[in-house]
Design a protein around this motif. Structure first.
Motif, PDB file in Angstrom:
ATOM      1  N   ARG A  10     -27.197 -19.570  22.722  1.00  0.00           N
ATOM      2  CA  ARG A  10     -26.551 -18.735  21.706  1.00  0.00           C
ATOM      3  C   ARG A  10     -27.520 -17.719  21.097  1.00  0.00           C
ATOM      4  O   ARG A  10     -28.681 -18.026  20.865  1.00  0.00           O
ATOM      5  N   GLU A  29     -19.927 -10.981  27.603  1.00  0.00           N
ATOM      6  CA  GLU A  29     -20.870  -9.877  27.814  1.00  0.00           C
ATOM      7  C   GLU A  29     -20.475  -9.034  29.030  1.00  0.00           C
ATOM      8  O   GLU A  29     -20.707  -7.818  29.045  1.00  0.00           O
ATOM      9  N   THR A  65     -17.710 -14.920  21.938  1.00  0.00           N
ATOM     10  CA  THR A  65     -18.386 -16.074  22.542  1.00  0.00           C
ATOM     11  C   THR A  65     -17.796 -17.374  21.996  1.00  0.00           C
ATOM     12  O   THR A  65     -17.532 -18.327  22.750  1.00  0.00           O
TER      13      THR A  65
HETATM   14  N1  ASP Z   1     -22.733 -13.512  22.675  1.00  0.00           N
HETATM   15  C1  ASP Z   1     -23.780 -14.508  22.625  1.00  0.00           C
HETATM   16  C2  ASP Z   1     -23.630 -15.330  21.371  1.00  0.00           C
HETATM   17  O1  ASP Z   1     -22.800 -15.049  20.534  1.00  0.00           O
HETATM   18  C3  ASP Z   1     -25.139 -13.913  22.722  1.00  0.00           C
HETATM   19  C4  ASP Z   1     -25.491 -12.942  21.633  1.00  0.00           C
HETATM   20  O2  ASP Z   1     -24.632 -12.412  20.950  1.00  0.00           O
HETATM   21  O3  ASP Z   1     -26.683 -12.701  21.457  1.00  0.00           O
HETATM   22  O4  ASP Z   1     -24.313 -16.310  21.220  1.00  0.00           O
END
Ligand code: ASP
Ligand code: MG
Length: 459
Positions: free
Chosen positions: A201, A121, A39
């Motif tokens: 996030r 995701e 992310t």
């Molecule tokens: N991939 C997203 C993040 O890193 C959501 C998650 O991991 O919960 O914020």
């Protein structure tokens, strides 16, 4: 079953995930985060595009494509691997086109940012679905955007619980009834018109709770890389233990002290329906973990956990005018509000108020303004030590036992709120380690084996 970024970070982790899912006796919806770090990398690519660096943005996407392609090696069946690779090719080709276009116009709107960041995701869930199938499980990939309906507040979209519940019941419910294991990405959703959104996030836990609530699941499992919530911060206390059960309120209290394992507000949709949430360690699937439930039994016994927050400032505000007067507290708190400074612990007597603050940037201004109507002093180097537990409400002796354990340490403030689920003291920061050590010894060190050292703190 929700698996966080570290539980899908590489081929080995995905192998562990498949073994964990295979052990379940009933089919469950599997929700996954992006591979750890992805992310952030996608947001970096978006920033490069916004800066007009199309080459940099495409290079960043290419590196992510390679990382995901390497993970596809977990799928051994040739045809299945080929179709996974083709799906990843299509995803990353689309992402390359998006960052290229945005780099040309040098603009990334919140809506475009969501379109980019959702790929984490979307890709991880494809890999996990293929890996589960490869392990002989009846997995089926679902596009999270067809399940999670949200409004259009890009970057922090608000879910439409009713519409999401309907989608889940019409698509996921029948699959589960057939024995199929649906796999979807967390964090990602779409507006009713189908525009990609994200929950903010760390939003995969929230997705898991929304899905669990929509499906009226009997349990939500949050698989992570620690054993659960601990009785105390291992940096302050030797041999903390895993807390077996926490109420939602206890978990919320501990979150303030930096419990990173799970943000309680994200599981609210589940807990409100009475669905228990279990925090489990994908490296040690047999460890019992921590169960967070709407409430836990009170009765007698100790607190659930102790926590500490250090490096605080105490402000004492005294005024003879406070005696029998009203409006004084409002004036005091208005000053903190004007300086946008959150107040943590508050204690009052008839003629004085003490508060602690974490952010001392505006302290001089606050003191100057309070001094226009009260006698004010402040002291740095303070700490909060807090015992959290539903039993503080039901066992009238517990608060005294907590304070008794601190005998001899000078306490600057003592507070027990109306909910009586915690007792909080403020003392000198230098005394905080001793206070934590003593409380932990009194309440948690009774013969049971301590948790492994590497587990993360509740606080
Ligand atoms: N991939 C997203 C993040 O890193 C959501 C998650 O991991 O919960 O914020
Ligand atoms: Mg993450």
């Amino acid at each position: 079953m929700k698996f966080g970024g570290t539980s899908v970070k590489d081929a080995e982790a995905v192998g562990r995930l498949a073994r964990i899912v295979a052990r379940e006796r009933q089919p469950r919806l599997v929700v996954v985060s992006a591979l750890s770090g992805v992310t952030d990398a996608l947001l970096d690519a978006a920033r490069l595009a916004e800066a007009g660096d199309g080459t940099g943005a495409r290079e960043a996407v290419r590196a992510l494509h390679r990382r995901h392609e390497e993970m596809a090696a977990v799928v051994r069946a040739t045809e299945r691997r080929a179709s996974l690779l083709a799906a990843l090719d299509a995803l990353f080709e689309e992402l390359t086109a998006i960052v290229h276009a945005l780099a040309v116009v040098e603009e990334v709107s919140p809506r475009s940012s969501d379109a980019i960041v959702a790929f984490g995701e979307l890709a991880s869930s494809r890999i996990v679905a293929a890996a589960l199938e490869d392990a002989g499980l009846p997995a089926r990939w679902l596009d999270a955007r067809s399940l999670l309906v949200t409004d259009a507040q890009h970057g922090a979209a608000i879910p439409d619980r009713a519409a999401t519940g309907e989608r889940l019941r019409s698509t996921v419910g029948p699959l589960l009834a057939e024995g199929v294991l649906p796999v979807a990405g967390g964090f990602v959703g779409a507006t009713p018109a189908g525009i990609t959104t994200t929950l903010g996030r760390g939003g995969s836990d929230y997705s898991a709770a929304l899905f669990g609530a929509g499906l009226e699941a009997d349990e939500i499992q949050i698989w992570t890389d620690v054993d659960g919530m601990l009785t105390a911060d291992p940096r302050l206390v030797a041999g903390p233990r895993v807390v077996p059960r926490l109420s939602f309120d206890e978990a919320s209290e501990l979150a303030y002290f930096g419990a990173k394992v799970l943000h309680p507000s994200t599981i609210l949709p589940a807990v409100a329906l009475g669905i228990p949430v279990r925090i489990l360690n994908s490296h040690r699937p047999d460890a019992p973990g921590t169960l967070v439930a709407r409430s836990v039994e009170g009765g007698e016994g100790g607190p659930a956990a102790i926590a500490c927050k250090r490096g605080l400032t105490r402000v004492d505000i005294a005024s003879s005018r406070m005696l029998m007067a009203y409006g004084f507290l409002r004036r005091v708190f208005e000053v903190f509000e004007r300086f946008r400074t959150p107040v943590d612990v508050v204690t009052t007597s008839e003629v004085s108020v003490s508060v602690t603050i974490d952010d001392r940037r505006a302290l001089d201004g606050i003191v100057a303004e309070l001094s226009t109507f009260a006698d004010v002093s402040s002291e740095d180097g303070m700490a909060i030590v807090c015992a959290v537990g539903e039993r503080l409400r039901t066992d009238s002796r517990l608060a005294t036992r907590v304070l008794g354990a601190l005998e001899g340490l000078p306490l600057a403030m003592v507070s027990q709120g109306g909910s009586r689920k915690n007792i909080t003291v403020v003392l000198r920061d230098a005394d905080a380690p001793a206070a934590m050590e003593r409380l932990h010894r009194r309440f948690f060190e009774g013969g049971r084996a301590p948790a492994p050292r590497e587990t993360r703190a509740t606080a």
